[in-house]
Enzyme design. Structure first.
Site, PDB file in Angstrom:
ATOM      1  N   THR A 200       0.587   2.717   5.892  1.00 19.93           N
ATOM      2  CA  THR A 200      -0.226   2.060   7.078  1.00 19.93           C
ATOM      3  C   THR A 200       0.544   0.937   7.502  1.00 19.93           C
ATOM      4  OG1 THR A 200      -2.141   2.857   5.949  1.00 19.93           O
ATOM      5  CG2 THR A 200      -2.463   1.249   7.856  1.00 19.93           C
TER       6      THR A 200
ATOM      7  N   CYS B   4     -10.903   2.264 -19.708  1.00 20.12           N
ATOM      8  CA  CYS B   4     -11.389   1.010 -19.491  1.00 20.12           C
ATOM      9  C   CYS B   4     -10.410   0.267 -18.377  1.00 20.12           C
ATOM     10  CB  CYS B   4     -11.964   0.020 -20.474  1.00 20.12           C
ATOM     11  SG  CYS B   4     -13.255   0.873 -21.319  1.00 20.12           S
TER      12      CYS B   4
ATOM     13  N   ASP C 149       4.395   8.670   3.313  1.00 16.27           N
ATOM     14  CA  ASP C 149       3.070   8.460   3.024  1.00 16.27           C
ATOM     15  C   ASP C 149       2.943   8.167   1.475  1.00 16.27           C
ATOM     16  OD1 ASP C 149      -0.326   9.081   4.030  1.00 16.27           O
ATOM     17  OD2 ASP C 149       0.191   8.948   2.060  1.00 16.27           O
ATOM     18  N   SER C 150       2.510   7.214   1.034  1.00 18.31           N
ATOM     19  CA  SER C 150       2.674   6.908  -0.677  1.00 18.31           C
ATOM     20  C   SER C 150       2.107   8.038  -1.498  1.00 18.31           C
ATOM     21  CB  SER C 150       2.075   5.595  -0.947  1.00 18.31           C
ATOM     22  OG  SER C 150       0.882   5.452  -1.189  1.00 18.31           O
ATOM     23  N   SER C 151       1.018   8.925  -0.764  1.00 17.69           N
ATOM     24  CA  SER C 151       0.559  10.017  -1.637  1.00 17.69           C
ATOM     25  C   SER C 151       1.732  11.150  -1.937  1.00 17.69           C
ATOM     26  CB  SER C 151      -0.587  10.567  -0.839  1.00 17.69           C
ATOM     27  OG  SER C 151      -1.550   9.542  -0.632  1.00 17.69           O
TER      28      SER C 151
HETATM   29  N1  ASP Z   1      -1.920   6.904   2.441  1.00 13.39           N
HETATM   30  C1  ASP Z   1      -1.498   5.559   2.946  1.00 13.39           C
HETATM   31  C2  ASP Z   1      -0.417   5.457   2.032  1.00 13.39           C
HETATM   32  O1  ASP Z   1      -0.713   5.022   0.801  1.00 13.39           O
HETATM   33  C3  ASP Z   1      -2.354   4.403   2.782  1.00 13.39           C
HETATM   34  C4  ASP Z   1      -1.585   3.064   2.849  1.00 13.39           C
HETATM   35  O2  ASP Z   1      -0.908   3.150   3.422  1.00 13.39           O
HETATM   36  O3  ASP Z   1      -2.358   2.208   2.488  1.00 13.39           O
HETATM   37  O4  ASP Z   1       0.823   5.799   2.199  1.00 13.39           O
END
Ligand code: ASP
Length: 347
Positions: A17, A283, A61-63
């Protein structure tokens, strides 16, 4: 001062983002372009630093993060290591803690700051948290102590007001600006009116030893999160995966598991086959102590080793790193009982 003596900072935009800019006409989010970025953050000009930037093309995108991108990041840092005083890595927040953990192991004997940051709102938006995160990260990456050494020669995450050790950090908030925490290790700095560094907590490189980047990772690892009612066929299916080298058990409380004979027998069998079994707690805060209850002791007796107060992000990436280097099981167990980059608290 002539510009030759200004700190040199390299910004590496990997995706996420923070680097997306809203097109005012269409409202769509467009990808990183450093010139546009400078336009949205005019404050960048006010630093007396030489700031360069490079970007992943395409941005990730980090996902969609993968170990091969960590290798790419480590290569970029290694290739530019001598030319820069510090690095600011812009990254999506979703898997930022995994990247920070992985790099903390891959960049051995780091003597320069690698500050990872991102944002919850794109940089072009009025209420963005990206500007603040970026500007403070740059300042931290350039900061020197009284002896002229980099103030924070570690892989860290800076977010909102906290500078956290990367391999101690987890994302804890999907919408708030204050999105990261390190429950088992204090913040290395707090940014308020001043940036207040906790110098006694900051790791320093081994004197005289060179910076040593590593590029090998092995992802033959699984995570099993225990829950009441967990089924034998589910666990059996996971544990029978071909080529499996390590299992992370996310257990209850101080490292406890249901007292089911089939579970203990499967773990014993895997241990005998040479698979590494590690216990971490579900935890967020605290550590594993398997001898406290019978429910933990049975795991210890089955050959499960202690993951101490590790985050899951740090545990997965530490195993990938150690397994990638072809160590024997005994060597890996020894290193799992060692804090190699400040990732666990022992004793
Ligand atoms: N889905 C985005 C990512 O992790 C969210 C972000 O940039 O915070 O790349």
């Amino acid at each position: 001062m002539d510009t030759l003596h200004y700190p040199n900072i390299l910004i590496i935009y990997t995706g996420g983002t923070i680097g997306m800019i809203e097109n005012p006409e269409t409202g769509a989010l467009e990808n990183f372009d450093f010139e546009q970025f400078r336009h949205h953050v005019p404050e960048l000009k006010r630093f007396n630093y030489n700031i360069d930037a490079l970007a992943f093309d395409p941005p990730i995108d980090s996902s969609d993060m993968e170990p091969r991108y960590w290798v790419k990041m480590a290569h970029i840092i290694a290739d530019h290591y001598d030319a820069y005083d510090g690095f600011v890595l812009l990254h999506g927040t979703d898997t930022m803690a995994y990247t920070a953990s992985a790099l903390s192991f891959m960049l051995e004997n780091l003597s320069k700051p690698v500050i990872i940051t991102g944002s919850q709102l794109p940089i072009g938006q009025l209420r963005t948290d990206g500007k603040e995160n970026l500007l403070t990260s740059i300042e931290i990456a350039a900061a020197k102590d009284q002896d002229g050494r980099p103030m924070v020669p570690e892989v860290c995450i800076f977010f909102e007001s906290r500078l956290l050790r990367g391999n101690r950090t987890m994302k804890i908030n999907a919408e708030g600006f204050n999105a990261f925490r390190s429950y088992n290790f204090p913040a290395l700095a707090h940014a308020g009116i001043h940036i207040k560094y906790e110098e006694h907590l900051i790791r320093r490189p081994q004197p005289g030893a060179p910076f040593k980047p590593h590029f090998l990772l092995d992802n033959n690892v699984v995570i099993i999160t225990l829950f009441p009612g967990i089924r034998k066929d589910y666990v059996d299916t996971v544990l029978r995966i071909k080529g499996l080298k390590a299992v992370i058990l996310k257990t209850f409380g101080s490292g406890n598991a249901p007292q089911k004979e089939w579970l203990v027998e499967s773990l014993k069998e895997l241990n005998e086959k040479g698979v590494i079994l590690v216990n971490i707690t579900q935890c967020s805060k605290g550590t594993v102590e398997m001898h406290r209850y019978g429910t933990g002791l049975q795991l210890l007796q089955a050959g499960v080793i202690n993951g101490y107060d590790s985050t899951v992000e740090s545990m997965v990436t530490k195993l990938m790193f150690l397994m990638g280097h072809g160590h024997s099981k005994a060597e890996i167990i020894e290193l799992m009982n060692t804090s190699i980059a400040g990732e666990i608290t022992i004793g």
